[in-house]
Design a protein around this motif. Structure first.
Motif, short mmCIF file in Angstrom:
data_model
loop_
_atom_site.label_atom_id
_atom_site.label_comp_id
_atom_site.label_asym_id
_atom_site.label_seq_id
_atom_site.Cartn_x
_atom_site.Cartn_y
_atom_site.Cartn_z
N GLY A 32 -24.25 52.68 40.84
CA GLY A 32 -22.96 53.36 40.98
C GLY A 32 -22.32 53.10 42.33
N THR A 33 -23.12 53.09 43.38
CA THR A 33 -22.61 52.85 44.74
C THR A 33 -22.06 51.43 44.88
OG1 THR A 33 -24.19 54.41 45.64
CG2 THR A 33 -23.20 52.87 47.19
N LEU A 34 -22.79 50.47 44.31
CA LEU A 34 -22.39 49.06 44.42
C LEU A 34 -21.38 48.64 43.34
CD1 LEU A 34 -25.90 47.54 45.19
CD2 LEU A 34 -24.04 47.99 46.81
N GLY A 35 -21.19 49.49 42.34
CA GLY A 35 -20.26 49.15 41.26
C GLY A 35 -20.75 48.01 40.40
N ILE A 36 -22.05 48.02 40.10
CA ILE A 36 -22.62 46.96 39.27
C ILE A 36 -23.19 47.56 37.99
CG2 ILE A 36 -23.13 45.44 41.21
CD1 ILE A 36 -26.01 46.43 41.16
N GLY A 37 -23.61 46.69 37.09
CA GLY A 37 -24.19 47.15 35.83
C GLY A 37 -23.15 47.91 35.01
N PRO A 38 -23.54 49.05 34.47
CA PRO A 38 -22.60 49.80 33.63
C PRO A 38 -21.41 50.37 34.39
CG PRO A 38 -24.60 51.07 33.98
CD PRO A 38 -24.84 49.71 34.57
N TYR A 39 -21.45 50.34 35.72
CA TYR A 39 -20.38 50.90 36.54
C TYR A 39 -19.39 49.83 37.01
CZ TYR A 39 -23.88 54.53 36.58
OH TYR A 39 -24.81 55.46 36.19
N SER A 40 -19.61 48.58 36.65
CA SER A 40 -18.76 47.50 37.12
C SER A 40 -17.36 47.54 36.52
CB SER A 40 -19.41 46.14 36.82
OG SER A 40 -19.57 45.97 35.43
N GLU A 41 -17.20 48.14 35.38
CA GLU A 41 -15.89 48.16 34.71
C GLU A 41 -14.94 49.24 35.24
OE1 GLU A 41 -16.63 50.71 30.75
OE2 GLU A 41 -17.96 48.98 30.98
N PHE A 42 -15.41 50.13 36.10
CA PHE A 42 -14.58 51.24 36.52
C PHE A 42 -13.72 50.95 37.74
CE2 PHE A 42 -18.02 53.32 34.15
CZ PHE A 42 -17.26 53.93 33.18
N GLY A 43 -14.24 50.27 38.73
CA GLY A 43 -13.47 50.00 39.95
C GLY A 43 -13.17 51.27 40.71
N ASP A 44 -12.19 51.20 41.61
CA ASP A 44 -11.86 52.35 42.44
C ASP A 44 -11.08 53.42 41.68
OD1 ASP A 44 -13.10 51.28 44.63
OD2 ASP A 44 -11.29 50.27 45.35
N VAL A 45 -10.30 53.03 40.69
CA VAL A 45 -9.44 54.00 39.99
C VAL A 45 -10.21 54.81 38.96
CG1 VAL A 45 -7.32 52.71 40.34
CG2 VAL A 45 -8.71 52.25 38.33
N GLY A 46 -11.37 54.34 38.53
CA GLY A 46 -12.13 55.05 37.51
C GLY A 46 -13.30 55.83 38.06
N GLU A 47 -13.16 56.38 39.27
CA GLU A 47 -14.27 57.07 39.91
C GLU A 47 -14.74 58.28 39.10
OE1 GLU A 47 -15.29 59.27 44.12
OE2 GLU A 47 -13.66 57.83 44.05
N VAL A 48 -13.81 59.03 38.53
CA VAL A 48 -14.19 60.21 37.75
C VAL A 48 -14.95 59.79 36.49
CG1 VAL A 48 -13.29 62.15 36.41
CG2 VAL A 48 -12.31 61.62 38.64
N GLU A 49 -14.48 58.75 35.83
CA GLU A 49 -15.17 58.26 34.63
C GLU A 49 -16.55 57.71 34.99
OE1 GLU A 49 -14.25 58.68 31.45
OE2 GLU A 49 -12.63 59.86 32.33
N ALA A 50 -16.65 57.01 36.12
CA ALA A 50 -17.94 56.48 36.56
C ALA A 50 -18.90 57.63 36.87
CB ALA A 50 -17.75 55.59 37.78
N LEU A 51 -18.39 58.70 37.48
CA LEU A 51 -19.23 59.86 37.78
C LEU A 51 -19.71 60.54 36.50
CD1 LEU A 51 -20.48 61.51 40.02
CD2 LEU A 51 -18.40 62.87 40.11
N LYS A 52 -18.84 60.60 35.50
CA LYS A 52 -19.25 61.16 34.21
C LYS A 52 -20.36 60.32 33.58
CE LYS A 52 -14.85 63.29 32.95
NZ LYS A 52 -13.71 63.22 32.02
N LEU A 53 -20.19 58.99 33.62
CA LEU A 53 -21.22 58.10 33.07
C LEU A 53 -22.52 58.26 33.86
CD1 LEU A 53 -22.13 55.83 31.17
CD2 LEU A 53 -21.25 54.20 32.87
N PHE A 54 -22.41 58.33 35.19
CA PHE A 54 -23.58 58.50 36.04
C PHE A 54 -24.34 59.78 35.67
CE2 PHE A 54 -25.43 60.48 39.82
CZ PHE A 54 -26.34 59.52 40.19
N THR A 55 -23.61 60.88 35.55
CA THR A 55 -24.23 62.16 35.20
C THR A 55 -24.91 62.09 33.85
OG1 THR A 55 -22.55 63.31 36.50
CG2 THR A 55 -23.79 64.63 34.93
N GLN A 56 -24.23 61.48 32.89
CA GLN A 56 -24.79 61.34 31.54
C GLN A 56 -26.08 60.52 31.56
OE1 GLN A 56 -22.42 59.00 28.82
NE2 GLN A 56 -22.90 60.41 27.16
N ARG A 57 -26.09 59.43 32.29
CA ARG A 57 -27.26 58.56 32.34
C ARG A 57 -28.42 59.22 33.09
NH1 ARG A 57 -26.63 52.99 31.09
NH2 ARG A 57 -28.19 52.53 32.69
#
Length: 150
Positions: A32-57
């Motif tokens: 999540g910090t590096l924006g790789i793997g499942p978090y690579s598609e979010f970028g800077d604008v999708g931080e909330v969505e990335a956090l939701k995915l992080f919490t779910q995982r």
């Protein structure tokens, strides 16, 4: 001798599963910090969505760990106890872990919360029900702990 070996084996297995889960969560934090793997598609604008995915995982990792360890902590004929946020010690009060935290009560539930929080090295993500967000925020602010409410 057999009982002692079984107890030791249970302890070792539980430690192994806890370490495995901690490693998986650390891997999620790094991704999540590096924006790789499942978090690579979010970028800077999708931080909330990335956090939701992080919490779910992360919750998926924790649930898997609970499932693996439940066979060691409860007999197979009895289902594991529900994931309750009530006190973990045997006292029959209606206090929650937040009540214990606010009242500075030394309980098993509060110790478990402390151990979970103290293992975080850089980031601690805590999912709190919306009706308790204010209480948790007040507790953190009273101790000078920086937090983000999102």
């Amino acid at each position: 001798m057999a009982a002692m070996f079984t107890g030791y084996y249970k302890f070792r297995e539980r430690s192994y599963f806890l370490q495995q889960t901690a490693d998986a969560i650390e891997e999620e934090v790094n991704a999540g910090t590096l924006g790789i793997g499942p978090y690579s598609e979010f970028g800077d604008v999708g931080e909330v969505e990335a956090l939701k995915l992080f919490t779910q995982r992360v919750e998926g990792h924790r649930n898997e760990q609970r499932r693996r360890c439940s066979s060691w902590t409860s007999p197979p004929t009895r289902p594991p106890p529900p994931a309750s946020r009530r006190r973990l010690d045997s006292a029959s009060t209606r206090r929650t872990v937040l009540d214990d935290w606010e009242g500075d009560h030394n309980t098993e539930a509060r110790r478990v919360l402390y151990v979970a929080g103290s293992r975080a090295q850089q980031l601690l993500v805590c999912a709190v029900h919306r009706k308790h967000v204010g209480r948790v925020g007040d507790l953190l602010a009273a101790k000078g702990v920086p937090y983000i409410n999102s």
